[in-house]
Design a protein around this motif. Sequence first.
Motif: not given
Length: 193
Positions: A68-75
């Motif tokens: 929804q309105d939240e995200f997590d990204i790992e690079l």
Amino acid sequence: MHILSKFCLSVIAGSTLALTGCQQYIQPQEPLPAPSAEAPNQFNLQGKIGVRTPQQSGSAFFTWAQEQDEFDIELSGILGVGKTQISGKPGEVTLNSAKTGLISAASPEELLERATGWNAPITHLVKWVQAKPATQHAQLNKDGSGRIAQILEDGWQVDLSYENSDPLPNKLVLKQALETGKENRITMVIQNR
């Protein structure tokens, strides 16, 4: 070279962050068929992202979880080297890595500019990875199967590639023409959805 690598990673991290953080722009265009159906702004992606500007280039592997309105990204680089974590919810976006430390901003665009000095409407990627335009002003070109093959929007040309008869793209190439005749380019390869 270390400074260039640090800057490239920041660009990639900021770019990926901006791709996901702009949830206020994401609205389903049609009602969901059932409560259990996956919402358009809920997905998990894994792949590789590359950024090339006239000054430099770099790439990283990514995992992107959108809820929804939240995200997590790992690079991360090869073998997980140089991990960067990007998280966001409405009004608060953070980027954290050993190289840059913690950077916070109110929006993905602001964070990208703080981290890299680069300004781009890449928050549209939330829609683009779903093969949808982000605004009503987008110009669309479709392939022979009726899927969106190209989006021209807010100064960017987005070329979408599909594998077989998949309805969602497995590759996006974003190009922004510059006055110098050169371009900024982001290539995103989605390996798993």
